[in-house]
Write a protein that holds these residues in place. Structure first.
Motif, mmCIF file in Angstrom:
data_model
loop_
_atom_site.group_PDB
_atom_site.id
_atom_site.type_symbol
_atom_site.label_atom_id
_atom_site.label_comp_id
_atom_site.label_asym_id
_atom_site.label_seq_id
_atom_site.Cartn_x
_atom_site.Cartn_y
_atom_site.Cartn_z
ATOM 1 N N ASN A 62 0.845 -1.186 0.000
ATOM 2 C CA ASN A 62 0.000 0.000 0.000
ATOM 3 C C ASN A 62 0.884 1.240 0.000
ATOM 4 O O ASN A 62 2.120 1.134 -0.016
ATOM 5 N N TYR A 63 0.237 2.423 0.015
ATOM 6 C CA TYR A 63 0.951 3.681 -0.118
ATOM 7 C C TYR A 63 0.389 4.684 0.886
ATOM 8 O O TYR A 63 -0.776 4.583 1.304
ATOM 9 N N GLY A 98 -3.143 -1.097 -1.645
ATOM 10 C CA GLY A 98 -2.549 -1.767 -2.786
ATOM 11 C C GLY A 98 -3.296 -3.050 -3.090
ATOM 12 O O GLY A 98 -4.255 -3.415 -2.399
ATOM 13 N N GLN A 149 -3.467 0.771 -7.327
ATOM 14 C CA GLN A 149 -2.282 0.008 -7.711
ATOM 15 C C GLN A 149 -2.625 -1.037 -8.767
ATOM 16 O O GLN A 149 -3.647 -1.723 -8.670
ATOM 17 N N ARG A 150 -1.767 -1.159 -9.782
ATOM 18 C CA ARG A 150 -1.952 -2.221 -10.773
ATOM 19 C C ARG A 150 -1.760 -3.585 -10.118
ATOM 20 O O ARG A 150 -0.873 -3.747 -9.287
ATOM 21 N N CYS A 201 5.494 -3.341 -14.832
ATOM 22 C CA CYS A 201 4.560 -3.243 -13.698
ATOM 23 C C CYS A 201 4.185 -4.594 -13.118
ATOM 24 O O CYS A 201 3.074 -4.761 -12.598
ATOM 25 N N ALA A 232 5.899 4.018 -0.115
ATOM 26 C CA ALA A 232 5.460 2.672 -0.473
ATOM 27 C C ALA A 232 5.746 1.773 0.728
ATOM 28 O O ALA A 232 6.842 1.805 1.294
ATOM 29 N N ARG A 259 6.349 3.976 -10.271
ATOM 30 C CA ARG A 259 6.864 2.605 -10.280
ATOM 31 C C ARG A 259 7.990 2.483 -9.259
ATOM 32 O O ARG A 259 9.010 3.152 -9.363
ATOM 33 N N GLU A 273 6.312 -2.655 -8.681
ATOM 34 C CA GLU A 273 4.875 -2.420 -8.618
ATOM 35 C C GLU A 273 4.584 -0.997 -9.067
ATOM 36 O O GLU A 273 5.407 -0.103 -8.864
ATOM 37 N N CYS A 274 3.394 -0.810 -9.659
ATOM 38 C CA CYS A 274 3.005 0.497 -10.191
ATOM 39 C C CYS A 274 1.671 0.942 -9.601
ATOM 40 O O CYS A 274 0.791 0.113 -9.330
ATOM 41 N N ALA A 275 1.529 2.259 -9.424
ATOM 42 C CA ALA A 275 0.277 2.818 -8.935
ATOM 43 C C ALA A 275 -0.021 4.119 -9.669
ATOM 44 O O ALA A 275 0.887 4.801 -10.161
#
Length: 249
Positions: A24-25, A34, A51-52, A70, A93, A175, A192-194
């Motif tokens: 998560n962020y 996330g 988040q992807r 990603c 992150a 990323r 990971e990407c968001a």
């Protein structure tokens, strides 16, 4: 939003077995969820998810793998929500149970245009906004940022970086990438990407010299990537240059 402390404590037990990844962020102590690799598949298209999806805790080994951008299957499945943030603000992150200690950590951005839902990150142009590498000592036993990042007591690891001042407003993918070099000549890539919604009135954008494709930026021809840290000639060195473009600040 759920309080930061309650959210972190609630997810801790659920993710202690994870190999590693951003779960998560946070921005200004506001928590954004996330993708839960142990949760229902329906969350992949949930309207609240920024988040992807990344369904595997396993590393990516191939520098040419399209999932390098990603993770799997984040190249093909976009997130629906956005994390609001301003230039100059910091985003954290949150990771659980990260165990590797050698190799660089890098944060990238790419603009999405009108929507990140239509962006293929494997064909996008990315730029670095932060990179962390060897802080002191030698390559094998020294203090990497990645080693300092590890929390052996089970508490969450927070990776916090600031967005560039004056960054042009709009939608972006952020990323977070960790490159682990603990396996000789077999680098491991975790990313990971968001989605971010950058506000403000900024108009700054990076020049072409900062832009790279992912995949494309890494190659097994790079000695910093195709590396054997257990070779004394390498492991005893006290400098490590993170390959790729310079950081845009």
């Amino acid at each position: 939003m759920i309080s930061l402390l309650a959210s972190l404590l609630g997810l801790l037990a659920h993710h202690t077995a994870a190999h590693g990844g951003a779960v998560n962020y946070t921005v200004d102590d506001i928590w954004y969820p996330g993708y839960d690799t142990y949760g229902p598949t329906s969350q992949a298209t949930a309207p609240w998810l920024p988040q992807r999806p990344w369904i595997s805790n396993n590393p990516i080994f191939e520098t040419t793998n399209t999932s390098l951008s990603c993770n799997v299957p984040g190249t093909s499945i976009p997130a629906q929500s956005y994390i609001p943030i301003l230039p100059g603000q910091s985003i954290s992150a949150v990771y659980y149970s990260w165990v590797h200690t050698v190799g660089p950590m890098i944060v990238w951005l790419t603009p999405c245009g009108t929507s990140c839902s239509t962006l293929d990150p494997s064909t996008a142009l990315w730029f670095k906004i932060a990179e962390r590498g060897l802080l002191s000592g030698d390559i094998l036993e020294g203090m990497w940022f990645q080693r300092d990042f590890v929390k052996w007591d089970g508490s969450p690891s927070l990776w916090t970086e600031k967005l560039p001042e004056g960054l042009k407003a709009g939608k972006y993918l952020v990323r977070h990438e960790i490159v682990s070099l603990h396996s000789a000549n077999r680098p491991q890539f975790y990313a990971e990407c968001a989605n971010l919604e950058v506000g403000g009135t900024g108009d700054r954008v990076p020049g072409e010299e900062y832009l790279v494709g992912i995949p494309g930026v890494w190659s097994m021809d790079q000695p910093e990537i195709n590396i054997d840290v257990y070779d004394p000639v390498v492991g005893n060195q006290t400098t490590y240059k993170i390959p790729g473009p310079p950081v845009w600040i």
